[in-house]
Design a protein around this motif. Structure first.
Motif, PDB file in Angstrom:
ATOM      1  N   GLY A  15       0.818  -1.217   0.000  1.00  0.00           N
ATOM      2  CA  GLY A  15       0.000   0.000   0.000  1.00  0.00           C
ATOM      3  C   GLY A  15       0.845   1.258   0.000  1.00  0.00           C
ATOM      4  N   ALA A  74       1.705   3.126  -2.373  1.00  0.00           N
ATOM      5  CA  ALA A  74       1.331   4.182  -3.330  1.00  0.00           C
ATOM      6  C   ALA A  74       0.168   5.021  -2.805  1.00  0.00           C
ATOM      7  CB  ALA A  74       0.958   3.565  -4.685  1.00  0.00           C
ATOM      8  N   PHE A 113      -1.755   7.193   0.588  1.00  0.00           N
ATOM      9  CA  PHE A 113      -1.462   8.433   1.325  1.00  0.00           C
ATOM     10  C   PHE A 113      -0.320   8.239   2.351  1.00  0.00           C
ATOM     11  CE2 PHE A 113      -3.291  10.929   5.136  1.00  0.00           C
ATOM     12  CZ  PHE A 113      -2.528  12.045   4.886  1.00  0.00           C
ATOM     13  N   LEU A 147       4.719  -3.015  -2.658  1.00  0.00           N
ATOM     14  CA  LEU A 147       3.738  -3.849  -3.355  1.00  0.00           C
ATOM     15  C   LEU A 147       2.372  -3.193  -3.209  1.00  0.00           C
ATOM     16  CD1 LEU A 147       3.475  -7.704  -3.284  1.00  0.00           C
ATOM     17  CD2 LEU A 147       1.426  -6.316  -2.863  1.00  0.00           C
ATOM     18  N   ASP A 148       1.783  -2.825  -4.354  1.00  0.00           N
ATOM     19  CA  ASP A 148       0.522  -2.082  -4.301  1.00  0.00           C
ATOM     20  C   ASP A 148      -0.335  -2.486  -5.500  1.00  0.00           C
ATOM     21  OD1 ASP A 148      -0.263   0.989  -2.908  1.00  0.00           O
ATOM     22  OD2 ASP A 148      -1.428   0.204  -4.594  1.00  0.00           O
ATOM     23  N   THR A 159      -5.307   0.525  -6.528  1.00  0.00           N
ATOM     24  CA  THR A 159      -6.756   0.710  -6.547  1.00  0.00           C
ATOM     25  C   THR A 159      -7.004   2.192  -6.832  1.00  0.00           C
ATOM     26  OG1 THR A 159      -6.898   1.346  -4.217  1.00  0.00           O
ATOM     27  CG2 THR A 159      -6.972  -1.036  -4.725  1.00  0.00           C
ATOM     28  N   ASN A 162      -1.688  -7.567  -5.891  1.00  0.00           N
ATOM     29  CA  ASN A 162      -2.722  -7.484  -4.865  1.00  0.00           C
ATOM     30  C   ASN A 162      -2.309  -8.355  -3.670  1.00  0.00           C
ATOM     31  OD1 ASN A 162      -5.243  -7.914  -3.411  1.00  0.00           O
ATOM     32  ND2 ASN A 162      -6.236  -7.090  -5.241  1.00  0.00           N
ATOM     33  N   CYS A 200      -4.070  -9.918  -1.735  1.00  0.00           N
ATOM     34  CA  CYS A 200      -4.919 -11.124  -1.626  1.00  0.00           C
ATOM     35  C   CYS A 200      -4.430 -12.235  -2.557  1.00  0.00           C
ATOM     36  CB  CYS A 200      -6.368 -10.803  -1.977  1.00  0.00           C
ATOM     37  SG  CYS A 200      -7.066  -9.510  -0.957  1.00  0.00           S
ATOM     38  N   ALA A 210      -4.921  -1.351   2.355  1.00  0.00           N
ATOM     39  CA  ALA A 210      -6.267  -1.509   2.917  1.00  0.00           C
ATOM     40  C   ALA A 210      -7.241  -0.702   2.083  1.00  0.00           C
ATOM     41  CB  ALA A 210      -6.305  -1.015   4.361  1.00  0.00           C
ATOM     42  N   GLU A 211      -8.495  -1.102   2.129  1.00  0.00           N
ATOM     43  CA  GLU A 211      -9.569  -0.179   1.776  1.00  0.00           C
ATOM     44  C   GLU A 211      -9.746   0.673   3.019  1.00  0.00           C
ATOM     45  OE1 GLU A 211     -11.173   0.409  -0.963  1.00  0.00           O
ATOM     46  OE2 GLU A 211     -10.161  -1.154  -2.117  1.00  0.00           O
ATOM     47  N   SER A 259      -2.803  -0.215  11.747  1.00  0.00           N
ATOM     48  CA  SER A 259      -4.229  -0.235  12.056  1.00  0.00           C
ATOM     49  C   SER A 259      -4.698   1.145  12.512  1.00  0.00           C
ATOM     50  CB  SER A 259      -4.512  -1.324  13.095  1.00  0.00           C
ATOM     51  OG  SER A 259      -5.897  -1.446  13.294  1.00  0.00           O
ATOM     52  N   TYR A 285     -15.798  -0.771   7.779  1.00  0.00           N
ATOM     53  CA  TYR A 285     -14.347  -0.513   7.688  1.00  0.00           C
ATOM     54  C   TYR A 285     -13.660  -0.883   8.998  1.00  0.00           C
ATOM     55  CZ  TYR A 285     -10.038   2.172   8.282  1.00  0.00           C
ATOM     56  OH  TYR A 285      -8.747   2.547   8.577  1.00  0.00           O
ATOM     57  N   SER A 295      -4.380   7.625  14.649  1.00  0.00           N
ATOM     58  CA  SER A 295      -5.593   8.447  14.644  1.00  0.00           C
ATOM     59  C   SER A 295      -5.733   9.138  13.286  1.00  0.00           C
ATOM     60  CB  SER A 295      -5.545   9.452  15.801  1.00  0.00           C
ATOM     61  OG  SER A 295      -4.471  10.349  15.638  1.00  0.00           O
ATOM     62  N   ASN A 296      -6.776   9.971  13.156  1.00  0.00           N
ATOM     63  CA  ASN A 296      -7.086  10.621  11.866  1.00  0.00           C
ATOM     64  C   ASN A 296      -5.885  11.394  11.328  1.00  0.00           C
ATOM     65  OD1 ASN A 296      -9.919  10.123  12.797  1.00  0.00           O
ATOM     66  ND2 ASN A 296     -10.298  11.200  10.869  1.00  0.00           N
ATOM     67  N   HIS A 348       2.776  10.438  11.616  1.00  0.00           N
ATOM     68  CA  HIS A 348       2.264   9.054  11.594  1.00  0.00           C
ATOM     69  C   HIS A 348       3.337   8.119  11.003  1.00  0.00           C
ATOM     70  CE1 HIS A 348      -1.570   6.390  10.990  1.00  0.00           C
ATOM     71  NE2 HIS A 348      -0.578   5.735  11.537  1.00  0.00           N
TER      72      HIS A 348
HETATM   73  P1  NAD Z   1      -5.135   4.956   1.157  1.00  0.00           P
HETATM   74  O1  NAD Z   1      -6.532   4.549   0.844  1.00  0.00           O
HETATM   75  O2  NAD Z   1      -4.682   6.331   0.815  1.00  0.00           O
HETATM   76  O3  NAD Z   1      -4.108   3.941   0.469  1.00  0.00           O
HETATM   77  C1  NAD Z   1      -4.293   2.564   0.468  1.00  0.00           C
HETATM   78  C2  NAD Z   1      -3.263   1.966  -0.478  1.00  0.00           C
HETATM   79  O4  NAD Z   1      -3.408   0.535  -0.450  1.00  0.00           O
HETATM   80  C3  NAD Z   1      -3.453   2.390  -1.942  1.00  0.00           C
HETATM   81  O5  NAD Z   1      -2.206   2.665  -2.536  1.00  0.00           O
HETATM   82  C4  NAD Z   1      -4.090   1.172  -2.595  1.00  0.00           C
HETATM   83  O6  NAD Z   1      -3.797   1.044  -3.975  1.00  0.00           O
HETATM   84  C5  NAD Z   1      -3.473   0.045  -1.778  1.00  0.00           C
HETATM   85  N1  NAD Z   1      -4.304  -1.159  -1.754  1.00  0.00           N
HETATM   86  C6  NAD Z   1      -5.631  -1.259  -1.479  1.00  0.00           C
HETATM   87  N2  NAD Z   1      -6.039  -2.538  -1.579  1.00  0.00           N
HETATM   88  C7  NAD Z   1      -4.949  -3.273  -1.911  1.00  0.00           C
HETATM   89  C8  NAD Z   1      -4.721  -4.639  -2.139  1.00  0.00           C
HETATM   90  N3  NAD Z   1      -5.710  -5.541  -2.058  1.00  0.00           N
HETATM   91  N4  NAD Z   1      -3.468  -5.051  -2.443  1.00  0.00           N
HETATM   92  C9  NAD Z   1      -2.445  -4.163  -2.534  1.00  0.00           C
HETATM   93  N5  NAD Z   1      -2.618  -2.843  -2.358  1.00  0.00           N
HETATM   94  C10 NAD Z   1      -3.836  -2.390  -2.033  1.00  0.00           C
HETATM   95  O7  NAD Z   1      -4.963   4.668   2.709  1.00  0.00           O
HETATM   96  P2  NAD Z   1      -4.207   5.497   3.831  1.00  0.00           P
HETATM   97  O8  NAD Z   1      -5.090   6.577   4.325  1.00  0.00           O
HETATM   98  O9  NAD Z   1      -2.834   5.805   3.372  1.00  0.00           O
HETATM   99  O10 NAD Z   1      -4.147   4.377   4.977  1.00  0.00           O
HETATM  100  C11 NAD Z   1      -3.077   3.446   5.006  1.00  0.00           C
HETATM  101  C12 NAD Z   1      -3.287   2.516   6.178  1.00  0.00           C
HETATM  102  O11 NAD Z   1      -3.355   3.265   7.381  1.00  0.00           O
HETATM  103  C13 NAD Z   1      -4.593   1.721   6.114  1.00  0.00           C
HETATM  104  O12 NAD Z   1      -4.338   0.427   6.578  1.00  0.00           O
HETATM  105  C14 NAD Z   1      -5.526   2.461   7.064  1.00  0.00           C
HETATM  106  O13 NAD Z   1      -6.470   1.577   7.622  1.00  0.00           O
HETATM  107  C15 NAD Z   1      -4.549   2.971   8.098  1.00  0.00           C
HETATM  108  N6  NAD Z   1      -4.915   4.212   8.785  1.00  0.00           N
HETATM  109  C16 NAD Z   1      -5.288   5.318   8.072  1.00  0.00           C
HETATM  110  C17 NAD Z   1      -5.573   6.510   8.748  1.00  0.00           C
HETATM  111  C18 NAD Z   1      -5.997   7.759   8.015  1.00  0.00           C
HETATM  112  O14 NAD Z   1      -6.471   8.697   8.657  1.00  0.00           O
HETATM  113  N7  NAD Z   1      -5.843   7.844   6.702  1.00  0.00           N
HETATM  114  C19 NAD Z   1      -5.494   6.544  10.149  1.00  0.00           C
HETATM  115  C20 NAD Z   1      -5.137   5.374  10.840  1.00  0.00           C
HETATM  116  C21 NAD Z   1      -4.831   4.227  10.144  1.00  0.00           C
END
Ligand code: NAD
Ligand code: DAU
Length: 359
Positions: free
Chosen positions: A28, A30, A32, A53-54, A57, A80, A82, A104-105, A145, A170, A198-199, A242
């Motif tokens: 993941g 690629a 945020f 590895l991404d 999505t 992926n 999965c 993650a989604e 997480s 989620y 957190s957020n 973070h």
């Molecule tokens: P994001 O949605 O910006 O990025 C998710 C990345 O995962 C994307 O690059 C996507 O292509 C990839 N991805 C999704 N499904 C995939 C799969 N099946 N196989 C491979 N790659 C896949 O998410 P984010 O906001 O950067 O969050 C990253 C992690 O941090 C997540 O696990 C999220 O639960 C956790 N998190 C996020 C926040 C937040 O505020 N954004 C806070 C706490 C925890």
């Protein structure tokens, strides 16, 4: 697969040549937070090679990583989590010393519209990575997480040993991932750890989440859709803090432990909204729309991050300044978000916000 073998083979060749350069698998990367983490590691850990590895999505964007394209210690694998054969292929080609699972989604509102992909990626995908880590006896598996697994927090702040009580699809999918991780550590002795952040806010966040959605709407002189009364409370954390917190736990945390990574910046959504209106020069009277609330909306999250503090991590970024810089980043990077907002995000926005009566 040929593409993958080739690029991982290159890493293996380099690893052999450089005698023991550790390779970290970041999934993941690629997205945020993952993209900030990849860039942080390449910048500050010159002994580490990063394999990202991404699945790319809708939320994955290689532009987030444009500045490290061609970096000698970085490789991208389009796959992926999965897909067990793709994941195992990576592990067969090179020794991975650590896995950091960001994949993650990640958007609560999308999980309410359609939860299935969340279950696949956040639970099954985590399981596939854990199995690969177990077979290869990887030194560290860090699961990224979220504070959402604790559910609504009426009083005080969540500690790592509090019971989890997720309330959205989620949050439940992330809690399922966490439970798989801890069960794997207990049953098979896999070297696992978890961070619950957190957020998070900052540059490169997909414009479906509160801060980038509101800033980009306001830049375009559009109103912002505040769910319900807007008095829900979130604890905000800058993306660089973070990413540093995750790196710190990976390097200094204890196996089988959970670490809360909280920003310490509790704000209501209305406080955030008013600040963003000021920063974008828009007025409250014309640019706020109170729309239908999120079903099952958690009223308040709050993290006790003292365990991570005692490990030596602290957030560094001032929230007011970070928010101002973030708004400025979106003003200065229209070429990053405009194609997203007018592309895939536009259909999602219409569906999501028409249902809420925002448009
Ligand atoms: P994001 O949605 O910006 O990025 C998710 C990345 O995962 C994307 O690059 C996507 O292509 C990839 N991805 C999704 N499904 C995939 C799969 N099946 N196989 C491979 N790659 C896949 O998410 P984010 O906001 O950067 O969050 C990253 C992690 O941090 C997540 O696990 C999220 O639960 C956790 N998190 C996020 C926040 C937040 O505020 N954004 C806070 C706490 C925890
Ligand atoms: O708490 C950590 C979580 O933070 C992460 O695990 C998630 O991946 C991340 O998406 C985020 O979840 P939230 O649901 O808290 O973030 P979001 O930006 O979607 O919403 C923040 C708050 O703003 C929430 O109370 C809902 C509200 N909101 C959001 C949107 C998108 C609105 O009022 N209007 C909106 O249009």
């Amino acid at each position: 697969m040929g593409f993958q073998n080739d690029l991982v083979g290159t890493v293996r060749g380099r690893k052999q040549a450089e005698l023991g350069t550790p390779v970290w698998l970041v999934t993941g990367g690629a997205g945020f937070i993952g993209s900030h983490f990849v860039k942080l590691v390449l910048r500050e850990r010159p002994e580490i090679t990063v394999l990202n590895l991404d699945a790319l999505t809708y939320a994955g964007n290689l532009e987030n990583l444009a500045e490290i394209e061609g970096h000698p210690r970085y490789r991208f694998v389009h796959a992926n989590i999965c897909d067990a054969s793709a994941v195992n292929g990576v592990f067969e080609e090179c020794a991975i010393s650590a896995i950091v699972n960001f994949a993650a989604e990640s958007h609560v509102d999308r999980s309410i519209l359609d939860p299935e992909e969340f279950l696949r990626t956040d639970i099954l995908g985590t399981h596939v990575l854990l199995e690969a880590a177990r077979r290869q006896q990887t030194n560290r598996f860090l699961q990224v997480s979220t504070d959402e697994v604790y559910g609504h927090v009426a009083h005080g702040a969540s500690r790592e040993d509090d019971p989890i009580a997720p309330r959205s699809p989620y949050a439940a999918s992330k809690a399922g991932g966490d439970l798989q991780v801890l069960a794997h550590g207990t049953t098979y002795g896999t070297s696992v750890m978890i961070t619950r952040g957190s957020n998070t806010y900052g540059p490169n966040q997909y414009p479906e989440k509160l801060i980038p959605l509101f800033v980009t709407n306001l830049i375009d002189d559009e109103p912002v859709p505040v769910y319900g009364d807007g008095l829900q409370i979130r604890d905000w954390l800058h993306v660089e803090d973070h990413a540093r917190g995750i790196l710190h736990v990976l390097e200094h945390g204890e196996l089988m432990n959970v670490y809360n990574i909280g920003g310490g910046n509790a704000r209501t959504n209305m406080e955030i909204t008013k600040r963003l209106l000021d920063l974008c020069g828009r007025s409250k009277g014309t640019h706020i729309r109170h729309v239908l609330d999120r079903p099952g909306h958690d009223r308040r999250y709050a993290l006790d991050a003292s365990k991570a503090h005692s490990l030596g991590w602290r957030p560094r970024r001032d929230f007011e300044q970070g928010l101002e810089e973030t708004a400025a980043w979106y003003r200065e990077h229209e070429s990053w978000w405009r194609p997203i907002k007018s592309g895939g995000c536009a259909d999602y926005y219409r569906t999501q916000y028409a249902e809420r009566g925002a448009r």
